[in-house]
Design an enzyme around this catalytic site. Structure first.
Site, PDB file in Angstrom:
ATOM      1  N   ASP A  82       0.846  -1.195   0.000  1.00 11.42           N
ATOM      2  CA  ASP A  82       0.000   0.000   0.000  1.00 11.42           C
ATOM      3  C   ASP A  82       0.893   1.261   0.000  1.00 11.42           C
ATOM      4  O   ASP A  82       2.122   1.140  -0.022  1.00 11.42           O
ATOM      5  CB  ASP A  82      -0.881  -0.095   1.260  1.00 11.42           C
ATOM      6  CG  ASP A  82      -2.087   0.808   1.241  1.00 11.42           C
ATOM      7  OD1 ASP A  82      -2.502   1.245   0.159  1.00 11.42           O
ATOM      8  OD2 ASP A  82      -2.624   1.079   2.335  1.00 11.42           O
ATOM      9  N   GLU A 134      -2.335   6.919  -7.580  1.00 12.41           N
ATOM     10  CA  GLU A 134      -3.460   7.742  -7.106  1.00 12.41           C
ATOM     11  C   GLU A 134      -3.522   9.030  -7.908  1.00 12.41           C
ATOM     12  O   GLU A 134      -2.509   9.706  -8.093  1.00 12.41           O
ATOM     13  CB  GLU A 134      -3.280   8.044  -5.612  1.00 12.41           C
ATOM     14  CG  GLU A 134      -4.433   8.834  -5.002  1.00 12.41           C
ATOM     15  CD  GLU A 134      -4.417   8.785  -3.463  1.00 12.41           C
ATOM     16  OE1 GLU A 134      -4.176   7.692  -2.902  1.00 12.41           O
ATOM     17  OE2 GLU A 134      -4.636   9.830  -2.842  1.00 12.41           O
ATOM     18  N   HIS A 179      -8.919   8.795   4.873  1.00 13.19           N
ATOM     19  CA  HIS A 179      -8.278   7.763   5.703  1.00 13.19           C
ATOM     20  C   HIS A 179      -8.555   8.033   7.182  1.00 13.19           C
ATOM     21  O   HIS A 179      -8.605   9.188   7.597  1.00 13.19           O
ATOM     22  CB  HIS A 179      -6.765   7.761   5.497  1.00 13.19           C
ATOM     23  CG  HIS A 179      -6.334   7.323   4.129  1.00 13.19           C
ATOM     24  ND1 HIS A 179      -5.992   8.207   3.136  1.00 13.19           N
ATOM     25  CD2 HIS A 179      -6.200   6.095   3.586  1.00 13.19           C
ATOM     26  CE1 HIS A 179      -5.648   7.539   2.057  1.00 13.19           C
ATOM     27  NE2 HIS A 179      -5.762   6.249   2.288  1.00 13.19           N
ATOM     28  N   GLY A 180      -8.678   6.973   7.957  1.00  9.30           N
ATOM     29  CA  GLY A 180      -8.831   7.124   9.405  1.00  9.30           C
ATOM     30  C   GLY A 180     -10.279   7.343   9.800  1.00  9.30           C
ATOM     31  O   GLY A 180     -11.207   7.030   9.047  1.00  9.30           O
ATOM     32  N   GLY A 209     -11.749   3.081   3.519  1.00  9.49           N
ATOM     33  CA  GLY A 209     -12.983   2.304   3.602  1.00  9.49           C
ATOM     34  C   GLY A 209     -13.600   2.237   5.000  1.00  9.49           C
ATOM     35  O   GLY A 209     -14.766   1.870   5.142  1.00  9.49           O
ATOM     36  N   ASN A 229     -10.020  -0.459   0.276  1.00  8.51           N
ATOM     37  CA  ASN A 229      -8.996  -0.523   1.329  1.00  8.51           C
ATOM     38  C   ASN A 229      -9.601  -0.240   2.700  1.00  8.51           C
ATOM     39  O   ASN A 229     -10.284   0.773   2.878  1.00  8.51           O
ATOM     40  CB  ASN A 229      -7.913   0.525   1.070  1.00  8.51           C
ATOM     41  CG  ASN A 229      -7.027   0.190  -0.110  1.00  8.51           C
ATOM     42  OD1 ASN A 229      -7.358  -0.660  -0.915  1.00  8.51           O
ATOM     43  ND2 ASN A 229      -5.905   0.870  -0.205  1.00  8.51           N
TER      44      ASN A 229
END
Ligand code: 13P
Length: 278
Positions: A82, A134, A179-180, A209, A229
């Site tokens: 990742d 990305e 994220h998070g 995710g 993810n």
């Protein structure tokens, strides 16, 4: 089972319209939780780690464990690296045996993201390794200076050219995930996702995710996402199990955390529609 690679796993997901979960692991308990979840549901799965996790899980410890577990699994398992930002880490990753890697150029200018992603594609493809890149930026991660990435939505008009000029195999898109732990309820831009999907053939990846609703997952998979993810929700499940059993011994705590992480993984795989697709 033989070791799978992400390309073949995501090709099937795209063809049959389901999502495949990608889960980061930093120890044996996490690896085992993911693989047992995949085996229980007869589901393909992708496991891996990331550059930011190297201090907890050096490649020389974690990658052989992931590769061996993937080979022994009774479900299709691919091993993927990742978010990675540095050339040195990518070289270490190639030596360690990842079947695919993510080069994250989203912190760079658009031109540099293109240039560096294309150069890395030439190297990794020469070694038979797949490349995820990305376009735009999914917020929530912090760089070495503690600066948090900003959210920059992926421009559908740039997606096809980005893939053509870089040669990347998988595209991570920014459509409102983070994220998070979410600070506010996420609002996903599904029309934007569908525009990107219509413009490119490559499997699309959803980062961030954790914290999404089941409907969010279904809508993004319907909109063309093939890989999802998830990390934070899994480690939170493990931590909750430990907090609920403060008197458990260290070894009992490991087992409780593993079981909780497995259950959290099972729930995700069911929603992604990958159960029974092995
Ligand atoms: P979460 O930690 O928000 O689930 O994000 C995981 C991820 O996108 C890893 O690349």
């Amino acid at each position: 089972m033989a070791l799978y690679n992400m390309k073949e796993i995501l090709a099937d997901a795209q063809k049959r319209g389901y999502g495949v979960g990608f889960f980061n692991a930093v120890n044996l308990e996490m690896i085992r939780a993911y693989i047992e979840a995949a085996e229980e549901l007869d589901s393909p799965i992708i496991i891996g780690t990331a550059e930011a996790l190297l201090p907890i899980a050096p490649f020389e410890w974690i990658v052989p464990a992931m590769l061996e577990a993937a080979r022994r699994a009774k479900a299709p398992v691919a091993v993927h690296l990742d978010h990675t930002y540095h050339f040195k880490t990518l070289m270490q990753a190639l030596r360690a045996g990842f079947g695919s890697i993510m080069y994250d150029g989203s912190r760079e200018s658009h031109e540099n993201n293109l240039k560096h992603s294309a150069a890395i594609a030439r190297i990794v493809h020469g070694m038979g390794v797949g490349l995820e890149c990305e376009l735009g930026s999914v917020s929530g991660l912090t760089d070495e200076t503690g600066h948090e990435d900003e959210m920059v939505y992926t421009d559908p008009a740039e997606a096809a050219e980005f893939l053509e000029r870089t040669g990347a195999d998988f595209l991570a898109v920014s459509i409102g995930t983070q994220h998070g732990v979410y600070k506010a309820e996420p609002h996903l831009d599904i029309p934007r996702l569908k525009e990107i999907r219509a413009a490119v053939d490559a499997p699309l990846v959803l980062h961030g995710g954790s914290g999404l609703s089941d409907d969010d997952f279904r809508n993004t998979i319907d909109g063309g996402i093939a890989k999802i993810n998830v990390y934070t929700d899994i480690i939170l499940a493990g931590k909750r199990a430990l907090c609920e059993h403060p008197d458990a011994s260290y070894t009992d705590g490991l087992c409780l955390a593993r079981e909780a992480m497995k259950e959290a993984t099972v729930k995700k795989l069911r929603v992604f529609g990958s159960a029974g697709k092995a």
